[in-house]
Design a protein around this motif. Structure first.
Motif, PDB file in Angstrom:
ATOM      1  N   ILE A  67      61.237  51.103  16.074  1.00 36.13           N
ATOM      2  CA  ILE A  67      60.629  51.777  14.917  1.00 36.13           C
ATOM      3  C   ILE A  67      59.821  52.975  15.423  1.00 36.13           C
ATOM      4  CG2 ILE A  67      58.938  51.543  13.041  1.00 36.13           C
ATOM      5  CD1 ILE A  67      59.717  48.565  12.874  1.00 36.13           C
ATOM      6  N   PRO A  68      60.221  54.191  15.077  1.00 38.85           N
ATOM      7  CA  PRO A  68      59.470  55.365  15.520  1.00 38.85           C
ATOM      8  C   PRO A  68      58.135  55.492  14.769  1.00 38.85           C
ATOM      9  CG  PRO A  68      61.657  55.954  14.638  1.00 38.85           C
ATOM     10  CD  PRO A  68      61.387  54.531  14.261  1.00 38.85           C
ATOM     11  N   ALA A  69      57.141  56.025  15.450  1.00 38.43           N
ATOM     12  CA  ALA A  69      55.823  56.177  14.839  1.00 38.43           C
ATOM     13  C   ALA A  69      55.110  57.401  15.400  1.00 38.43           C
ATOM     14  CB  ALA A  69      54.980  54.929  15.109  1.00 38.43           C
ATOM     15  N   THR A  70      54.224  57.956  14.590  1.00 35.07           N
ATOM     16  CA  THR A  70      53.342  59.030  15.048  1.00 35.07           C
ATOM     17  C   THR A  70      51.981  58.400  15.317  1.00 35.07           C
ATOM     18  OG1 THR A  70      54.530  60.535  13.592  1.00 35.07           O
ATOM     19  CG2 THR A  70      52.419  61.305  14.474  1.00 35.07           C
ATOM     20  N   ILE A  71      51.506  58.527  16.558  1.00 35.73           N
ATOM     21  CA  ILE A  71      50.239  57.893  16.940  1.00 35.73           C
ATOM     22  C   ILE A  71      49.166  58.977  17.049  1.00 35.73           C
ATOM     23  CG2 ILE A  71      49.147  56.288  18.545  1.00 35.73           C
ATOM     24  CD1 ILE A  71      51.759  55.136  17.571  1.00 35.73           C
ATOM     25  N   PHE A  72      48.095  58.814  16.278  1.00 36.17           N
ATOM     26  CA  PHE A  72      46.968  59.747  16.348  1.00 36.17           C
ATOM     27  C   PHE A  72      45.936  59.195  17.326  1.00 36.17           C
ATOM     28  CE2 PHE A  72      49.021  61.365  12.629  1.00 36.17           C
ATOM     29  CZ  PHE A  72      48.799  62.723  12.738  1.00 36.17           C
ATOM     30  N   VAL A  73      45.823  59.863  18.470  1.00 28.73           N
ATOM     31  CA  VAL A  73      44.963  59.360  19.543  1.00 28.73           C
ATOM     32  C   VAL A  73      43.727  60.245  19.731  1.00 28.73           C
ATOM     33  CG1 VAL A  73      46.894  58.302  20.774  1.00 28.73           C
ATOM     34  CG2 VAL A  73      46.248  60.657  21.308  1.00 28.73           C
ATOM     35  N   THR A  74      42.618  59.601  20.093  1.00 27.42           N
ATOM     36  CA  THR A  74      41.417  60.356  20.446  1.00 27.42           C
ATOM     37  C   THR A  74      41.332  60.475  21.966  1.00 27.42           C
ATOM     38  OG1 THR A  74      40.008  58.410  20.689  1.00 27.42           O
ATOM     39  CG2 THR A  74      40.122  59.407  18.481  1.00 27.42           C
ATOM     40  N   GLY A  75      40.474  61.383  22.430  1.00 21.48           N
ATOM     41  CA  GLY A  75      40.203  61.509  23.855  1.00 21.48           C
ATOM     42  C   GLY A  75      39.627  60.215  24.413  1.00 21.48           C
TER      43      GLY A  75
END
Ligand SMILES: [Zn+2]
Length: 246
Positions: A67-75
């Motif tokens: 399942i493809p996903a967009t991951i929003f990551v912080t520093g």
């Protein structure tokens, strides 16, 4: 000196007017992708990695079920979760990493609290949050991020304009999958499983001890069983309101 009551009232009212003019109401933008041309439909799964750890229940389920996903990551999250980043980078066909800010500070340029978190508080601090998030991603060898989502997903309109000027699209959502990862497993499953063609789902991948994570997995598997296709934000035509994408 004592001011007459009426005069005090007028002063109080003008102070209130000035402060409300300073703090424009915050917006929580929506985002939709173009519905599928045919078939059951398609949705975009976006997962926030605000800080803390990695929910390996979700990460493993995404890899196992492709399942493809967009991951929003912080520093902050990138620094503490090297193993999870390595798994994501080992599957570039599944994971797109995007900018969730350097320190997980809401992109609001006036001082205030949003869900108990202090806002960036100035245009300079909003700029620093967005740019330090992008720089942290660059240090992991990732391609330059194209999307930004601020902590709490609430923005001042002036911050939205600034972030757009930096070249980022702003990622709203249309289905709040896990209520900030605070919902139970059952309700999270129900919300995600109910996603429709063109929806953008938001949930969290950084709270391994929360029941919501189990619901994220179950909801995604239910969508997959229905024949729903998953796309990443870069592979879809996302349209948001409040000037976030156009
Ligand atoms: Zn977050």
């Amino acid at each position: 000196m004592r001011l007459p009551q009426k005069r005090l009232c007028v002063i109080a009212m003008s102070v209130a007017l000035i402060s409300s003019a300073r703090a424009a109401p915050l917006v929580e933008p929506t985002l939709h992708i173009k519905p599928a041309a045919s078939g059951t439909g398609r949705v975009a799964l976006t997962l926030d990695a605000c800080g803390g750890k990695t929910d390996t229940r979700i990460l493993s389920a995404l890899v196992e079920n492709r399942i493809p996903a967009t991951i929003f990551v912080t520093g902050i999250w990138l620094k503490r979760n090297a193993a999870a980043v390595a798994i994501m980078q080992a599957h570039p066909d599944l994971f797109e990493l995007e900018n969730h800010g350097g320190r997980h500070v809401p992109a609001v340029d006036t001082p205030q609290k949003i869900y108990g978190i202090n806002s960036a508080g100035s245009p300079e601090a909003v700029l620093a949050e967005v740019e330090s998030g992008a720089a942290a991603l660059a240090r992991t060898g990732e391609p330059a991020p194209k999307w930004f989502r601020g902590a709490t997903a609430e923005y001042s309109p002036s911050a939205i304009a600034m972030i757009r000027k930096l070249g980022f699209k702003i990622a709203g959502f249309s289905v709040n999958g896990d209520g900030g990862s605070l919902l139970g497993a059952k309700e999270t499953t129900r919300r995600i499983a109910a996603a429709k063609d063109g929806d953008v789902i938001i949930a969290h991948i950084n709270q391994p001890t929360h029941a919501a994570g189990e619901g994220v997995v179950q909801g995604l598997l239910a969508l997959k069983d229905k024949g729903m296709t998953f796309v990443r934000l870069d592979d879809a035509d996302g349209t948001g309101n409040h000037g976030t994408t156009e």
